[in-house]
Design an enzyme around this catalytic site. Structure first.
Site, mmCIF file in Angstrom:
data_model
loop_
_atom_site.group_PDB
_atom_site.id
_atom_site.type_symbol
_atom_site.label_atom_id
_atom_site.label_comp_id
_atom_site.label_asym_id
_atom_site.label_seq_id
_atom_site.Cartn_x
_atom_site.Cartn_y
_atom_site.Cartn_z
ATOM 1 C CD GLU A 160 -2.046 0.982 -3.420
ATOM 2 O OE1 GLU A 160 -2.394 1.893 -4.202
ATOM 3 O OE2 GLU A 160 -2.059 1.083 -2.200
ATOM 4 C CB CYS A 179 -4.374 5.267 -2.995
ATOM 5 S SG CYS A 179 -4.448 3.826 -1.909
#
Length: 507
Positions: A243, A277
């Site tokens: 990720e 993020c």
């Protein structure tokens, strides 16, 4: 971050976790080397025999108990998060409560998602019963980030545990105390074996975990570090979930609720000091509502202040090196013709960055092309949503996205190249435990959360069981020629018309 040698003759190295708002030492932790990491994985391997032998219901009971412990000690964990990475207590509480919700979902749904289920064997194998089930991998290594030190790694930890794996967790060097706290509380509800362990240290500790014989690595961090993780795992063909970062966009259509869209842009871009993020970094607004939207964003952003006091809405920049990145992005945008309607170059301080809203920024500026990871927004006017989608997709990242539109929200969300999207809300997909979480492109691959997240930490096991014999036995050297003829006839009946095009398509 300071590194010291322990006075004892053991030669063990330690490091201090520092409060990013004050520079004060929060706690001290060991730097675990390869031997210690391998020993932790070996203990986890032994513990896996115990943990995987429990039923789904038994594991669910332990996981729910863990969630209960975290809930009852919520203020304590909030303080650890606040001290180590600087976010306000309210923001720490938000991510922890979301993490508890994910623990509960994984515990409740693991049996339904991963348990044995019958599937159709098809006509050719009608005399068989076909079953698929999902077996735990064994030991999962989790390398977590500092920006959401509870919520993000829990998306791997809780789902891996619910699937029957043991876990060795390497938290960020900026938030080792959070990882230790989680492992200690889990040990209270599972005292029989070291099912969840923590190893602390820097990059080499994470690399050692990749090479220590785990069955899978779940990593969250930058795309650049993700390549190092993949390289370390490649030597042993250890599978990975990556990720990575993002450069997420928010699209505002002409028919959008402007007040709601502006609120989402400011919260999505500024919360957690922009260190998210899946946070909003770019905004593309239809020209018909651009002025109204910009005025609303300006008003809301001016009301947000970074600081260490209780009145501050956002905290410090946790990683000191990120201050230079944020400053470089803002200065480049301004040098190339952009304007700061809120904040600006002077907003970047020694520990804190005040909210900054930039307009008229060229699309090839680093403030638009690179992940800033700070409380900044670039806002651009577009003639229509086709142009907004085109600009949104002109990036190597593909993590999340947000669309505000009354009539075309779902359509636009589907056209955006991203792993996730929210319509008329921001970052809501992360709060829905049943939805998969992850990106494409430089934002990584693999999924956590939801059924997909549970399956990521398992191996599919297919079983075909013969129930009765039939004359047409194809898996034998003694089959007669008549059997081959019968098989060809059956195939023709079943599939022979599949290649024919509709009459209007014959050209």
């Amino acid at each position: 971050m300071t590194v010291t040698d322990v006075p004892e003759t053991s030669g063990t190295t330690t490091f201090d976790s520092l409060n990013p708002a004050t520079g004060e030492v929060v706690s001290t932790h060991p730097v675990h080397g390869p031997d210690e990491v391998r020993a932790a994985v070996a203990r986890a391997r032994e513990a896996a025999a115990f943990w995987s032998s429990l039923s789904f219901a038994q594991r669910a009971e332990r996981l729910r108990a863990w969630g209960g412990v975290i809930t009852r000690r919520l203020p304590q964990l909030c303080e650890v998060v606040h001290a180590e990475m600087g976010k306000p207590h309210a923001d720490a509480q938000l991510e922890i409560v979301l993490a508890i919700d994910h623990i509960t979902w994984a515990a409740k749904n693991a049996a339904k998602v991963l348990g044995p289920r019958r599937v159709s064997p098809g006509l050719l194998m009608a005399n068989h019963a076909a079953t698929v089930e999902y077996a735990p991998l064994g030991v999962v290594g989790v390398i977590g980030p500092w920006n959401y030190p509870v919520f993000t790694p829990m998306g791997s930890i809780a789902y891996a545990l619910a699937a029957g794996n043991t876990v060795v967790f390497k938290p960020s060097e900026h938030s080792p105390g959070v990882g230790t706290w989680l492992a200690d509380t889990f040990a209270q509800v599972v005292p029989e074996a070291p099912v969840l362990q923590v190893v602390t240290g820097f990059g080499p500790t994470g690399e050692a975990l990749c090479r220590a014989g785990v069955d899978k690595i779940a990593f969250t961090g930058s795309a650049k570090t993700g390549t190092h993780v993949m390289r370390a795992c490649s030597d042993t063909l250890t599978p990975v979930i990556i990720e990575g970062g993002g450069k997420d966009a928010l699209l505002v259509d002409a028919d959008a609720d402007i007040a709601a869209a502006a609120d989402a842009a400011v919260w999505g871009g500024m919360s957690n000091a922009g260190q998210t993020c899946i946070g909003v970094e770019r905004v593309y607004v239809h020209e018909r509502v651009y002025d109204a939207f910009l005025a609303e964003v300006t008003k809301r952003a001016q009301a947000v202040r970074a600081g260490a006091d209780r009145g501050a809405k956002i905290g410090p920049i946790t990683m000191p090196s990120q201050l230079d990145v944020i400053r470089r992005h803002v200065e480049d945008a301004l040098a190339r013709g952009g304007r700061a309607v809120v904040g600006g170059a002077d907003a970047v301080g020694e520990r804190f960055v005040q909210p900054t809203v930039l307009v008229d920024v060229p699309e090839d500026s680093v403030a638009v092309t690179e992940e800033t990871f700070g409380p900044t927004l670039t806002i651009a006017k577009v003639p229509d949503m086709d142009e907004a989608v085109r600009r949104t997709n002109a990036t190597s990242y593909g993590l999340g996205a947000t669309v505000f539109s009354r009539s075309r929200g779902l359509e636009l969300a589907r056209r955006i190249r991203s792993g996730m999207a929210s319509v008329n809300s921001v970052i809501s997909f992360a709060a829905v435990p049943s939805l998969p979480f992850g990106g494409i492109g430089q934002s990584g691959f693999g999924r956590i959360h939801g059924p997909d997240g549970l399956k990521e930490f398992t191996a599919a096991k297919a079983i075909a069981r013969k129930r009765f014999s039939i004359p047409l036995n194809l898996t034998t050297f003694s089959r007669p020629a008549a059997a081959d003829k019968a098989m060809a006839t059956l195939a023709t009946l079943l599939y022979g018309s599949g290649g024919k095009l509709p009459r209007r398509s014959r050209r």
